[in-house]
Design an enzyme around this catalytic site. Structure first.
Site, mmCIF file in Angstrom:
data_model
loop_
_atom_site.group_PDB
_atom_site.id
_atom_site.type_symbol
_atom_site.label_atom_id
_atom_site.label_comp_id
_atom_site.label_asym_id
_atom_site.label_seq_id
_atom_site.Cartn_x
_atom_site.Cartn_y
_atom_site.Cartn_z
ATOM 1 N N ASP A 14 0.815 -1.229 0.000
ATOM 2 C CA ASP A 14 0.000 0.000 0.000
ATOM 3 C C ASP A 14 0.844 1.272 0.000
ATOM 4 O O ASP A 14 0.428 2.298 0.532
ATOM 5 C CB ASP A 14 -0.965 0.037 1.207
ATOM 6 C CG ASP A 14 -1.805 -1.208 1.290
ATOM 7 O OD1 ASP A 14 -2.293 -1.651 0.251
ATOM 8 O OD2 ASP A 14 -1.967 -1.749 2.406
ATOM 9 N N LYS A 17 2.280 2.264 -5.087
ATOM 10 C CA LYS A 17 2.949 1.759 -6.304
ATOM 11 C C LYS A 17 2.104 2.018 -7.543
ATOM 12 O O LYS A 17 2.637 2.298 -8.607
ATOM 13 C CB LYS A 17 3.216 0.248 -6.175
ATOM 14 C CG LYS A 17 4.213 -0.102 -5.098
ATOM 15 C CD LYS A 17 4.378 -1.600 -4.974
ATOM 16 C CE LYS A 17 3.132 -2.299 -4.458
ATOM 17 N NZ LYS A 17 2.782 -1.995 -3.063
ATOM 18 N N GLY A 41 -4.164 -3.980 -4.341
ATOM 19 C CA GLY A 41 -5.131 -2.947 -4.678
ATOM 20 C C GLY A 41 -4.369 -1.707 -5.079
ATOM 21 O O GLY A 41 -3.770 -1.060 -4.232
ATOM 22 N N HIS A 42 -4.323 -1.438 -6.361
ATOM 23 C CA HIS A 42 -3.562 -0.282 -6.836
ATOM 24 C C HIS A 42 -4.525 0.837 -7.236
ATOM 25 O O HIS A 42 -5.307 0.691 -8.166
ATOM 26 C CB HIS A 42 -2.670 -0.689 -8.014
ATOM 27 C CG HIS A 42 -1.555 -1.607 -7.607
ATOM 28 N ND1 HIS A 42 -0.724 -2.231 -8.484
ATOM 29 C CD2 HIS A 42 -1.126 -1.979 -6.382
ATOM 30 C CE1 HIS A 42 0.160 -2.956 -7.824
ATOM 31 N NE2 HIS A 42 -0.075 -2.827 -6.539
ATOM 32 N N GLN A 223 2.200 -5.705 -3.288
ATOM 33 C CA GLN A 223 2.567 -5.811 -1.863
ATOM 34 C C GLN A 223 3.913 -5.105 -1.610
ATOM 35 O O GLN A 223 4.242 -4.181 -2.329
ATOM 36 C CB GLN A 223 2.608 -7.273 -1.399
ATOM 37 C CG GLN A 223 1.244 -7.945 -1.350
ATOM 38 C CD GLN A 223 0.820 -8.563 -2.665
ATOM 39 O OE1 GLN A 223 1.609 -9.186 -3.346
ATOM 40 N NE2 GLN A 223 -0.418 -8.400 -3.044
ATOM 41 N N THR A 298 -7.791 -1.078 -0.010
ATOM 42 C CA THR A 298 -8.497 -1.003 -1.299
ATOM 43 C C THR A 298 -9.265 -2.290 -1.553
ATOM 44 O O THR A 298 -10.329 -2.282 -2.152
ATOM 45 C CB THR A 298 -7.482 -0.826 -2.456
ATOM 46 O OG1 THR A 298 -6.450 0.033 -2.012
ATOM 47 C CG2 THR A 298 -8.119 -0.258 -3.692
ATOM 48 N N ASP A 332 2.321 14.757 1.622
ATOM 49 C CA ASP A 332 1.415 15.826 2.066
ATOM 50 C C ASP A 332 0.627 15.442 3.314
ATOM 51 O O ASP A 332 0.188 16.306 4.061
ATOM 52 C CB ASP A 332 0.434 16.176 0.939
ATOM 53 C CG ASP A 332 -0.303 14.941 0.440
ATOM 54 O OD1 ASP A 332 0.367 14.013 -0.052
ATOM 55 O OD2 ASP A 332 -1.546 14.886 0.579
ATOM 56 N N SER A 412 5.651 12.444 -3.787
ATOM 57 C CA SER A 412 4.255 12.597 -4.148
ATOM 58 C C SER A 412 3.561 13.471 -3.105
ATOM 59 O O SER A 412 3.659 13.225 -1.910
ATOM 60 C CB SER A 412 3.601 11.211 -4.210
ATOM 61 O OG SER A 412 2.230 11.354 -4.474
HETATM 62 P P1 IMP Z 1 -2.652 -12.664 1.446
HETATM 63 O O1 IMP Z 1 -1.707 -12.096 0.452
HETATM 64 O O2 IMP Z 1 -4.091 -12.377 1.104
HETATM 65 O O3 IMP Z 1 -2.400 -14.110 1.735
HETATM 66 O O4 IMP Z 1 -2.415 -11.907 2.846
HETATM 67 C C1 IMP Z 1 -1.238 -12.075 3.606
HETATM 68 C C2 IMP Z 1 -0.824 -10.759 4.270
HETATM 69 O O5 IMP Z 1 -0.416 -9.831 3.261
HETATM 70 C C3 IMP Z 1 -1.946 -10.075 5.044
HETATM 71 O O6 IMP Z 1 -1.382 -9.397 6.156
HETATM 72 C C4 IMP Z 1 -2.487 -9.064 4.049
HETATM 73 O O7 IMP Z 1 -3.112 -7.976 4.694
HETATM 74 C C5 IMP Z 1 -1.193 -8.649 3.361
HETATM 75 N N1 IMP Z 1 -1.408 -8.149 2.005
HETATM 76 C C6 IMP Z 1 -1.663 -8.857 0.898
HETATM 77 N N2 IMP Z 1 -1.779 -8.058 -0.174
HETATM 78 C C7 IMP Z 1 -1.578 -6.814 0.258
HETATM 79 C C8 IMP Z 1 -1.528 -5.531 -0.389
HETATM 80 O O8 IMP Z 1 -1.684 -5.394 -1.600
HETATM 81 N N3 IMP Z 1 -1.279 -4.474 0.425
HETATM 82 C C9 IMP Z 1 -1.059 -4.599 1.736
HETATM 83 N N4 IMP Z 1 -1.081 -5.753 2.384
HETATM 84 C C10 IMP Z 1 -1.332 -6.859 1.653
#
Ligand code: IMP
Length: 427
Positions: A14, A17, A41-42, A223, A298, A332, A412
């Protein structure tokens, strides 16, 4: 000379990216996602519109850019179709998308098992996104996974699904869940295959031809390094490796073709899900940052945990990914905070350390050691050059550079593409 840049999150995901990939994607011929799936979630904002992508690469808004979902990803077909429908519904129709025939498919039993494993863990749960990511990767490595290319061959798909379902139904029943019916699953996935067939191809071969053509290629990590299954805060991690090292394996091109890595880093830290977070804060400042930075997931809508910038974790992530430059995001959001803190070391059992311990139990015991910097009160969202920033803001940026020994290339100051201070062109 064709440019090749990997965009890597250097915290717990988050970091922003999506905005940076979209921004840099203006100069790319190809944008490639190389790991993860729709757990990402981008968020991308331009022309007053906000788009949330989950598995489709962020270059999708630039017509003429080839967008590749490479073999290292885990792909949920109905979710991709829904994303495509949403894009088309908002007028994004002029795009090029390529999905690897070797990418793993996320099946409905993966989602069920993700939920069941989490439920089994009780208060020790990882806090996954519930998208079946871990079980899908586990099946890939257990060699009972189904790949996107398998879906295109009805007989072979029947054989693969039959094999997988025998094992998966036993597992589901062991966990108290109902088994899944072969025929309905088979027909359902054949229909997805029909809809996705135009996009499925050998993306490694495509990428190779782009390299031969000297194209500019952007690799979009999902991630962040601290969620890497090897180098992150295990076991509270995702099931892939978001590091730059994943690119060759996750795309099918040789390591020698990857030149530079840009680390994407928030001006503070956030984390969703469970796991150690030494610089976490839960006071009024955390609330202020969460609301101002819209720090809600997201994918799941969960409020994100908030903390000060952790340079110990940042240096760990930058070292592993060979980060050449950093992009500081959501800068910001820190405006109007009186005193800012940056963690430069941890205290672990009475000892001062400057590394990330390997176990959850040791990470949990780490106490942050901070330096304090004065904040700034001005709104900086309209600023476009480094020189115009308040002196305290400049000092904050210089401090990060000094502590990490990495140059900050962009800053940014708002969600829009235009709200970006460029100090160095990296792509
Ligand atoms: P999973 O990828 O759904 O198996 O989740 C494993 C861990 O990675 C959890 O703590 C999720 O909240 C975290 N996680 C997975 N994808 C994202 C992302 O895109 N942003 C932030 N945390 C993520």
């Amino acid at each position: 000379m064709g440019k090749r840049l990997v965009v890597v999150g250097v915290q717990w995901g988050d970091e922003g990216k999506g905005k940076m990939t979209d921004f840099l994607g203006q100069h790319a011929n190809v944008v490639v996602r190389y790991q993860g799936g729709n757990n990402a979630g981008h968020t991308i904002t331009f022309d007053g519109q906000k788009f949330a992508l989950q598995s489709i690469p962020s270059g999708i808004f630039h017509s003429g850019v080839k967008n590749i979902m490479a073999n290292g990803m885990v792909i949920n077909p109905p979710a991709v179709l829904k994303e495509l429908e949403a894009l088309r519904g908002r007028g994004i129709t002029d795009f090029q998308l390529f999905i690897s025939d070797r990418a793993a498919v996320v099946m409905p039993y993966h989602l069920l098992l993700d939920g069941a494993y989490e439920a089994q863990k009780g208060d020790k749960k990882i806090g996954t996104t519930g998208k079946g990511i871990g079980p899908a990767y586990a099946d890939k490595y257990s060699r009972i996974g189904i790949r996107m290319g398998d879906l295109l061959d009805a007989d072979y798909f029947a054989e693969r699904l039959g094999n997988a379902l025998t094992v998966k139904n036993m597992e589901l029943q062991m966990l108290g869940l109902s088994p899944l019916d072969f025929e309905s699953l088979y027909q359902e996935y054949l229909s997805y295959a029909k809809a996705l067939r135009p996009y499925i191809c050998d993306t490694a071969a495509l990428l190779h031809s782009e390299i031969v053509a000297d194209s500019h290629i952007l690799f979009e990590g999902a991630q962040g390094v601290m969620l890497c299954v090897d180098h992150g805060t295990y076991p509270f991690v995702t099931s892939s490796s978001p590091t730059a090292a994943s690119v060759p394996l996750g795309t099918g091109i040789a390591p020698k073709h990857i030149k530079y890595a840009l680390g994407i880093c928030k001006a503070y830290t956030t984390r969703v899900g469970s796991g150690a977070f030494p610089t976490e804060i839960e006071d009024d400042t955390a609330h202020y940052i969460r609301e101002r930075g819209h720090e809600y997931g997201t994918v799941t809508g969960r409020p994100r945990r908030i903390g000060w910038l952790d340079v110990v974790a940042l240096k760990h992530a930058c070292r592993i990914s060979g980060i050449n430059w950093l992009a500081i995001m959501l800068f910001d959001v820190l405006s109007e905070i009186k005193t800012l803190k940056i963690c430069t070391a941890y205290e672990l059992d009475g000892e001062i350390i400057d590394y990330v311990p390997s176990t959850f139990s040791a990470c949990q015991r780490c106490r942050p050691i901070y330096i304090e910097l004065p904040g700034w009160q001005e709104d900086i969202t309209g600023i476009r050059t480094f020189q115009e920033l308040p002196s305290q803001a400049k000092a904050y940026i210089h401090t990060i550079e000094k502590l990490t020994q990495i140059r900050i290339a962009t800053i940014s100051v708002g969600p829009d593409r235009t709200q970006t201070i460029i100090r160095r062109t990296v792509f």
